[in-house]
Write an enzyme that holds these catalytic residues in place. Structure first.
Site, PDB file in Angstrom:
ATOM      1  N   ARG A 168      25.388   8.457  35.476  1.00 18.34           N
ATOM      2  CA  ARG A 168      26.405   7.908  34.554  1.00 18.34           C
ATOM      3  C   ARG A 168      27.520   7.217  35.359  1.00 18.34           C
ATOM      4  O   ARG A 168      27.982   7.715  36.367  1.00 18.34           O
ATOM      5  CB  ARG A 168      26.990   9.038  33.708  1.00 18.34           C
ATOM      6  CG  ARG A 168      28.103   8.607  32.734  1.00 18.34           C
ATOM      7  CD  ARG A 168      29.474   8.847  33.311  1.00 18.34           C
ATOM      8  NE  ARG A 168      30.540   8.563  32.332  1.00 18.34           N
ATOM      9  CZ  ARG A 168      31.824   8.510  32.636  1.00 18.34           C
ATOM     10  NH1 ARG A 168      32.214   8.727  33.874  1.00 18.34           N
ATOM     11  NH2 ARG A 168      32.736   8.253  31.713  1.00 18.34           N
ATOM     12  N   VAL A 169      27.935   6.064  34.878  1.00 10.46           N
ATOM     13  CA  VAL A 169      29.036   5.333  35.501  1.00 10.46           C
ATOM     14  C   VAL A 169      30.134   5.141  34.462  1.00 10.46           C
ATOM     15  O   VAL A 169      29.852   4.782  33.316  1.00 10.46           O
ATOM     16  CB  VAL A 169      28.551   3.957  36.023  1.00 10.46           C
ATOM     17  CG1 VAL A 169      29.719   3.114  36.486  1.00 10.46           C
ATOM     18  CG2 VAL A 169      27.544   4.151  37.159  1.00 10.46           C
ATOM     19  N   GLY A 170      31.352   5.391  34.861  1.00 10.58           N
ATOM     20  CA  GLY A 170      32.477   5.241  33.940  1.00 10.58           C
ATOM     21  C   GLY A 170      33.138   3.880  34.055  1.00 10.58           C
ATOM     22  O   GLY A 170      32.554   2.909  34.550  1.00 10.58           O
ATOM     23  N   ASP A 171      34.381   3.819  33.627  1.00 11.56           N
ATOM     24  CA  ASP A 171      35.123   2.559  33.630  1.00 11.56           C
ATOM     25  C   ASP A 171      35.679   2.192  35.008  1.00 11.56           C
ATOM     26  O   ASP A 171      35.918   1.010  35.295  1.00 11.56           O
ATOM     27  CB  ASP A 171      36.290   2.630  32.636  1.00 11.56           C
ATOM     28  CG  ASP A 171      37.233   3.796  32.935  1.00 11.56           C
ATOM     29  OD1 ASP A 171      36.733   4.878  33.325  1.00 11.56           O
ATOM     30  OD2 ASP A 171      38.458   3.638  32.786  1.00 11.56           O
TER      31      ASP A 171
ATOM     32  N   GLY B 148      40.823   8.529  31.752  1.00 10.68           N
ATOM     33  CA  GLY B 148      40.313   9.074  30.498  1.00 10.68           C
ATOM     34  C   GLY B 148      38.850   8.724  30.289  1.00 10.68           C
ATOM     35  O   GLY B 148      38.133   8.403  31.239  1.00 10.68           O
TER      36      GLY B 148
ATOM     37  N   THR C  52      41.110  10.570  36.765  1.00 11.20           N
ATOM     38  CA  THR C  52      40.981   9.388  37.620  1.00 11.20           C
ATOM     39  C   THR C  52      42.297   9.036  38.311  1.00 11.20           C
ATOM     40  O   THR C  52      43.353   9.075  37.685  1.00 11.20           O
ATOM     41  CB  THR C  52      40.561   8.203  36.736  1.00 11.20           C
ATOM     42  OG1 THR C  52      39.350   8.553  36.091  1.00 11.20           O
ATOM     43  CG2 THR C  52      40.376   6.938  37.547  1.00 11.20           C
TER      44      THR C  52
ATOM     45  N   GLY D   8      35.848   6.976  30.043  1.00  9.70           N
ATOM     46  CA  GLY D   8      35.503   5.640  30.493  1.00  9.70           C
ATOM     47  C   GLY D   8      34.717   4.826  29.482  1.00  9.70           C
ATOM     48  O   GLY D   8      34.902   3.605  29.376  1.00  9.70           O
TER      49      GLY D   8
HETATM   50  N1  GLY Z   1      37.838   7.271  33.672  1.00 10.06           N
HETATM   51  C1  GLY Z   1      36.883   7.872  34.479  1.00 10.06           C
HETATM   52  C2  GLY Z   1      35.558   7.960  33.912  1.00 10.06           C
HETATM   53  O1  GLY Z   1      35.352   7.886  32.714  1.00 10.06           O
HETATM   54  O2  GLY Z   1      34.639   8.143  34.668  1.00 10.06           O
END
Ligand code: GLY
Length: 340
Positions: free
Chosen positions: A224-227, A248, A196, A250
């Protein structure tokens, strides 16, 4: 049990950088700090604005756009796809007034960070996802790009398909490119490696902003969605205190509202590096054994221009640029690639 874990982590010896006790007496500004070694180029791009008395918000957007234009594993349309072979992108942006905008799982749009900014500026919302985010982008002048994979992403996806092993672990996209189970800061051929791209900056006027852009976890589940697009997880800015961003896995960052936590630790008086460390410890303390198998890194910048970083694993680096310095700095960490 919790107390024992705390003692275990507290007794780890950690090098001095992120627990730096000497802090700036006068604010260092403008300043920009970004994740990974690619952040150096991102900072240089953003500096064209930041170094000319520009607004931090414009600078972080410009840096993120530069990254989205590059062809690499983890940001922009050239990045690795999800497990269905589709590239989907997450991004967020936040300014000095706590205005924020984000898009998640957006497809075929080249600059998700600029769509995130439009969400912030043109809508009463913070986060728009999927098809809705794409429609919003198209209505606001963004072009629909072809649904094709870049050559490196196609190759990586074909390789992944041979096993089609779905494991929710970060840097899976880099596993074979570097040494060992986690991505090093540089690949063997010297190519900067990252996942990221998170950017935080303070302008000459003392106002702070941040932006994050990513394709998320390589070969993730579709949708899927991350942080990264979640304010308080992948990005948080409080103009009175400081700003933080993350890279990292998420899911682990979301669980603890990671960057909000980092900023709250700074509000309590911790240095940026120590605030990042405490947030990492919050994650690791849930299950130290499991944490040996994933990476999370935080970076933070405070109102005085102090910055710091800390990660679960060795290998996380940050890039900083101000009038005084331009550097890539390794973050301190808990585990040396899974080993204490
Ligand atoms: N940090 C990015 C993700 O987990 O998508």
């Amino acid at each position: 049990m919790k107390r024992r874990r705390f003692i275990q982590l507290s007794s780890l010896s950690v090098p001095a950088f992120t627990v730096k006790s000497v802090r700036n007496k006068t604010p260092v500004k403008p300043i920009i700090v970004s994740t990974w070694a690619d952040g150096k180029r991102v900072n240089q791009e953003a500096w064209k604005i930041l170094g000319n008395n520009g607004r931090a918000l414009d600078a972080v957007e410009s840096g993120a756009r530069w990254m989205e234009d590059q062809q690499n594993c983890c940001v922009g349309l050239g990045a690795n796809p999800d497990r269905d072979g589709i590239v989907s992108l997450d991004s967020s942006i936040m300014d000095e007034h706590a205005n924020c905008g984000a898009v998640a799982a957006i497809q075929r749009i080249k600059h998700p960070v600029s769509v995130a900014r439009k969400v912030m500026e043109l809508t009463p919302h913070v986060l728009i996802v999927g098809k809705g985010a794409q429609e919003f982008a198209l209505k606001n002048g963004f072009a629909l790009e072809p649904q094709t994979l870049s050559e490196p992403a196609k190759k990586a996806y074909e390789e992944w398909l041979k096993k089609s092993q779905y494991k929710p672990e970060i840097n899976i996209e880099n596993k074979d490119a570097g040494n060992g189970p986690f991505a090093p800061a540089y690949l063997d051929d010297g190519t900067p490696n990252h996942d990221t791209m998170g950017i935080v900056a303070m302008g000459a006027d003392g106002n702070m902003s941040g932006a994050v852009t990513t394709s998320g976890m390589g070969f993730k589940m579709h949708g899927r969605v991350g942080d990264s697009p979640i304010i308080g997880a992948g990005l948080f800015v409080d103009n009175e205190v400081g700003a933080a961003t993350s890279s990292g896995l998420g899911e682990e960052v979301i669980r603890v509202c990671g960057t909000h936590l980092v900023v709250e630790f700074m509000r309590m008086g911790y240095s940026p590096g120590m605030a990042c460390r405490k947030a990492v410890e919050r994650i690791v303390n849930r299950d130290p054994e499991r944490a040996k198998g994933f990476q999370v890194g935080f970076l933070a910048l405070d109102k005085m221009g102090n910055y710091g970083a800390f990660a679960v694993q060795k290998g996380f680096v940050i890039s900083v640029k101000s009038n005084n310095e331009e550097k890539i700095i390794p973050a301190d960490y808990i585990y040396d690639y899974g080993v204490t």
